[in-house]
Each structure stands twice: as structure tokens, then as C-alpha cells.
Design an enzyme around this catalytic site. Structure first.
Site, PDB file in Angstrom:
ATOM      1  N   LYS A  61      -7.253  14.644  65.566  1.00  0.00           N
ATOM      2  CA  LYS A  61      -6.170  15.609  65.409  1.00  0.00           C
ATOM      3  C   LYS A  61      -6.703  17.009  65.655  1.00  0.00           C
ATOM      4  O   LYS A  61      -7.745  17.381  65.113  1.00  0.00           O
ATOM      5  CB  LYS A  61      -5.577  15.506  63.998  1.00  0.00           C
ATOM      6  CG  LYS A  61      -4.357  16.396  63.805  1.00  0.00           C
ATOM      7  CD  LYS A  61      -3.672  16.152  62.485  1.00  0.00           C
ATOM      8  CE  LYS A  61      -4.223  16.965  61.344  1.00  0.00           C
ATOM      9  NZ  LYS A  61      -4.153  18.425  61.531  1.00  0.00           N
ATOM     10  N   ASP A  92      -1.590  18.753  66.499  1.00  0.00           N
ATOM     11  CA  ASP A  92      -0.769  19.001  65.301  1.00  0.00           C
ATOM     12  C   ASP A  92      -0.025  20.331  65.478  1.00  0.00           C
ATOM     13  O   ASP A  92      -0.243  21.280  64.736  1.00  0.00           O
ATOM     14  CB  ASP A  92      -1.709  19.029  64.088  1.00  0.00           C
ATOM     15  CG  ASP A  92      -0.985  19.097  62.759  1.00  0.00           C
ATOM     16  OD1 ASP A  92       0.263  19.101  62.735  1.00  0.00           O
ATOM     17  OD2 ASP A  92      -1.693  19.152  61.731  1.00  0.00           O
ATOM     18  N   LYS A  94       3.296  21.057  65.273  1.00  0.00           N
ATOM     19  CA  LYS A  94       4.448  21.334  64.392  1.00  0.00           C
ATOM     20  C   LYS A  94       5.488  22.225  65.069  1.00  0.00           C
ATOM     21  O   LYS A  94       5.834  23.301  64.566  1.00  0.00           O
ATOM     22  CB  LYS A  94       4.009  21.958  63.073  1.00  0.00           C
ATOM     23  CG  LYS A  94       3.093  21.057  62.250  1.00  0.00           C
ATOM     24  CD  LYS A  94       2.854  21.629  60.860  1.00  0.00           C
ATOM     25  CE  LYS A  94       1.977  20.754  60.013  1.00  0.00           C
ATOM     26  NZ  LYS A  94       0.546  20.742  60.410  1.00  0.00           N
ATOM     27  N   PHE A  95       6.023  21.748  66.180  1.00  0.00           N
ATOM     28  CA  PHE A  95       7.093  22.484  66.852  1.00  0.00           C
ATOM     29  C   PHE A  95       8.257  22.673  65.888  1.00  0.00           C
ATOM     30  O   PHE A  95       8.524  21.800  65.037  1.00  0.00           O
ATOM     31  CB  PHE A  95       7.572  21.712  68.090  1.00  0.00           C
ATOM     32  CG  PHE A  95       6.546  21.624  69.183  1.00  0.00           C
ATOM     33  CD1 PHE A  95       6.293  22.722  70.004  1.00  0.00           C
ATOM     34  CD2 PHE A  95       5.820  20.455  69.393  1.00  0.00           C
ATOM     35  CE1 PHE A  95       5.348  22.638  71.025  1.00  0.00           C
ATOM     36  CE2 PHE A  95       4.875  20.365  70.403  1.00  0.00           C
ATOM     37  CZ  PHE A  95       4.638  21.459  71.218  1.00  0.00           C
ATOM     38  N   TYR A 222      -4.718  16.328  47.371  1.00  0.00           N
ATOM     39  CA  TYR A 222      -5.361  15.139  47.932  1.00  0.00           C
ATOM     40  C   TYR A 222      -5.095  13.895  47.106  1.00  0.00           C
ATOM     41  O   TYR A 222      -5.069  13.936  45.876  1.00  0.00           O
ATOM     42  CB  TYR A 222      -6.879  15.337  48.009  1.00  0.00           C
ATOM     43  CG  TYR A 222      -7.336  16.368  49.014  1.00  0.00           C
ATOM     44  CD1 TYR A 222      -6.992  16.251  50.352  1.00  0.00           C
ATOM     45  CD2 TYR A 222      -8.116  17.455  48.627  1.00  0.00           C
ATOM     46  CE1 TYR A 222      -7.414  17.196  51.282  1.00  0.00           C
ATOM     47  CE2 TYR A 222      -8.548  18.401  49.546  1.00  0.00           C
ATOM     48  CZ  TYR A 222      -8.190  18.265  50.876  1.00  0.00           C
ATOM     49  OH  TYR A 222      -8.614  19.193  51.795  1.00  0.00           O
TER      50      TYR A 222
HETATM   51  P1  BMP Z   1      -7.834  18.832  55.139  1.00  0.00           P
HETATM   52  O1  BMP Z   1      -8.113  17.309  55.025  1.00  0.00           O
HETATM   53  O2  BMP Z   1      -9.041  19.609  55.501  1.00  0.00           O
HETATM   54  O3  BMP Z   1      -7.097  19.358  53.933  1.00  0.00           O
HETATM   55  O4  BMP Z   1      -6.880  19.023  56.405  1.00  0.00           O
HETATM   56  C1  BMP Z   1      -5.587  18.491  56.480  1.00  0.00           C
HETATM   57  C2  BMP Z   1      -5.015  18.690  57.865  1.00  0.00           C
HETATM   58  O5  BMP Z   1      -3.714  18.089  57.890  1.00  0.00           O
HETATM   59  C3  BMP Z   1      -4.830  20.132  58.290  1.00  0.00           C
HETATM   60  O6  BMP Z   1      -5.099  20.207  59.686  1.00  0.00           O
HETATM   61  C4  BMP Z   1      -3.357  20.425  58.036  1.00  0.00           C
HETATM   62  O7  BMP Z   1      -2.833  21.332  58.973  1.00  0.00           O
HETATM   63  C5  BMP Z   1      -2.713  19.066  58.211  1.00  0.00           C
HETATM   64  N1  BMP Z   1      -1.515  18.798  57.363  1.00  0.00           N
HETATM   65  C6  BMP Z   1      -1.575  18.795  55.974  1.00  0.00           C
HETATM   66  O8  BMP Z   1      -2.627  19.045  55.388  1.00  0.00           O
HETATM   67  N2  BMP Z   1      -0.429  18.517  55.254  1.00  0.00           N
HETATM   68  C7  BMP Z   1       0.766  18.230  55.846  1.00  0.00           C
HETATM   69  O9  BMP Z   1       1.738  17.946  55.147  1.00  0.00           O
HETATM   70  C8  BMP Z   1       0.826  18.227  57.251  1.00  0.00           C
HETATM   71  C9  BMP Z   1      -0.318  18.506  57.996  1.00  0.00           C
HETATM   72  O10 BMP Z   1      -0.267  18.474  59.310  1.00  0.00           O
END
Ligand code: BMP
Length: 273
Positions: A61, A92, A94-95, A222
Site C-alpha cells: 500500500k 491509498d 482516498k478519492f 490498533y
Molecule cells: P499504521 O499501521 O502505521 O498506523 O498505518 C496505517 C495506514 O492505513 C496508514 O497509511 C493510513 O493512512 C491507513 N488507514 C488507516 O490507518 N485507517 C483507516 O481507516 C484507513 C486507512 O487507509
């Protein structure tokens, strides 16, 4: 039998969209439901990380607009790595605009996303015209679209009737919309009673996945691969900083990538039983 208790291989054959089919086939071939989000800002580091984690991932991604020294050669090299390691590419983006504008954003400008990204995503906020606009570019190229039905961030407004609306929009465009960025499965969501009988399958791709942290200082939340895949029924986990974060060296990034691959796959096998 609900779709998420079937194997990725069995489901691959049911998708008419080539990007969805290819993704499910790669997942089965590599035993990986891990999408790695490589959110670094320099071309050299980006390509180094992608090359290192390529063996463990089904889908890389990108946020291509954060790369400071972007050039066309980055795309050439990224595509070479996608052949070398057998993964698909998901920009990614997001349009979120009207049909006419997203056509231009998807196909033109510096990044020409449609020319290299197998999968991209869009917010549902503008209504169905965002899908028809993107589809006019993406379908002839065999691309797939994910709609954002839910988000991982604290206080997200994408819930309830908004999520239902996104699912209805997707059902009307099955040739191009292959699934959702979401935190849960969408079967039954927004159904008016009869759709439940339709053998519908959407891919659920889930960000906000981490084994060692519960969030960050900016609202990210998370859950573990087991919670997301085995309990929640999601198909693909997205992991970013859990793999490349903290300024660690390449061998450590590879160890982490393998750890998330193994955890994600174990959770998938657990839900098949
Ligand atoms: P990380 O695991 O470092 O937190 O990154 C998450 C990735 O997923 C980022 O690129 C973010 O833009 C994307 N993302 C997100 O975290 N939550 C959403 O709901 C949608 C996403 O695209």
C-alpha cells in the site's frame, strides 16, 4: 456457509474483477493476508523497504503523494519489485470528489495512479458518481476499487447509515467495487431483506492493526491480527509502522513482516475451522 469461512482460493474463482481474483490468488500462493503500508517519504528508502518486505506481503500500500523525490523511475522500479516478489499494488488515494474530477485525479497529474496501481480506494461521501467516474478509467485497465465504509481512527463519522450507504453503492457496482476498507464484515449491512439470499462476496481490508501498541498519539486505534481476521472476519490486514516504524534496520523490518504474515495467516486458518 458465510463467505469468510471459505478459502481464499475458493473465493477467487467467484470474482469477475481481475484485481480481486489476482489478489486472492496471490494470498493463497504466498500464504499471506498481509498488506504492508510503506509510509516513508524518500524514494530510496521506500524501494529498499518494499524490496525487503516483498516476500511476506500480498499487497503493498502506497501514499504516493508523500514521496518527496517522486519520479517515473520509482514507478518502474515498484512494478519490477511487484513482479519479482509477486504482490499487487494499492494506492491509498482516498478519492472524495465529483466524477469528473476523480477521473482526472486517477488518470492524470504527476502520479497517473491508474497506470500502475492495481487497487485504489474512495470515500462514499460524493455518492455513486464517484464510482462511475473512477470506473470509466479503471474498468478498462482491469483495476479494482475499495470503498471506505469505516475508519480506524477515534471518532470516525463513517458508521451507521453512512456505512450502510457505502455498502449499497458497492452492491450496485460489483464489476469494479471489490470490497471495503472497514473494521467489520459488511454482510447484512444495509440489506433490505432480500440481498442476504444473494451469494455476495466483498473483500474486507482492515487498517489499524498492531501487535505491540493500542494506538498512536493522533487517534489511530490498533487491534491484533487475531481480533481482526479470526474474530472480525476481515480478509486482509494492513500494517504500517508496526513493521517499518522506529528507525530499525532492514533485517528487523523483515523479521517483523514475517511475524505479521504468520499471525495473519494463523488467524485465517483458525476461522476456516
Ligand atoms: P499504521 O499501521 O502505521 O498506523 O498505518 C496505517 C495506514 O492505513 C496508514 O497509511 C493510513 O493512512 C491507513 N488507514 C488507516 O490507518 N485507517 C483507516 O481507516 C484507513 C486507512 O487507509
Amino acid at each position: 456457509r458465510p463467505t469468510f469461512t471459505r478459502s481464499y482460493t475458493e473465493r477467487a474463482g467467484k470474482f469477475s474483477n481481475p484485481a480481486a481474483r489476482q489478489l486472492l490468488e496471490v494470498m493463497a500462493r504466498k500464504q499471506s493476508n498481509l498488506c504492508i503500508s510503506v509510509d516513508v517519504t524518500l524514494k530510496g528508502e521506500f524501494l529498499e523497504v518494499v524490496d525487503a518486505v516483498g516476500p511476506y506481503t500480498c499487497l503493498i500500500k502506497t501514499h504516493i503523494d508523500i514521496i518527496e523525490d517522486f519520479d517515473q523511475d520509482l514507478i518502474t522500479q515498484l512494478k519490477n519489485l511487484s513482479s519479482k516478489h509477486d504482490f499487487l499494488i494499492f494506492e491509498d488515494r482516498k478519492f472524495a470528489d465529483i466524477g469528473n474530477t476523480v477521473v482526472l485525479q486517477y488518470s492524470k497529474g504527476v502520479h497517473k495512479i491508474a497506470s500502475w496501481s492495481d487497487i485504489t480506494n474512495a470515500h462514499a461521501i460524493p455518492g455513486p458518481s464517484i464510482i462511475t467516474g473512477l470506473a470509466s478509467v479503471g474498468v478498462p485497465l482491469g483495476r479494482g476499487l475499495l470503498l471506505l465504509a469505516e475508519m480506524s481512527s477515534k471518532g470516525s463519522l463513517a458508521s451507521g447509515s453512512y456505512t450502510e450507504g457505502a455498502v449499497r453503492m458497492a452492491r450496485d457496482h460489483r464489476d469494479f467495487v471489490i470490497g471495503f476498507i472497514a473494521q467489520n464484515r459488511m454482510e447484512g449491512i444495509g440489506s433490505r431483506g432480500f440481498e442476504a439470499e444473494v451469494d455476495e462476496d466483498f473483500l474486507i481490508i482492515t487498517p489499524g492493526v498492531g501487535l505491540d501498541q493500542s494506538g498512536d498519539s493522533m487517534g489511530q486505534q490498533y487491534r491484533t491480527p487475531f481480533q481482526v481476521v479470526a474474530e472480525g472476519g476481515s480478509d486482509v490486514i494492513i500494517v504500517g509502522r508496526g513493521i517499518y516504524g522506529g528507525g530499525v534496520d532492514i533485517p528487523t523490518i523483515q523479521t517483523r513482516a514475517e511475524r505479521y504474515r504468520a499471525e495473519g495467516w494463523k488467524a485465517y486458518e483458525a476461522r476456516l475451522k
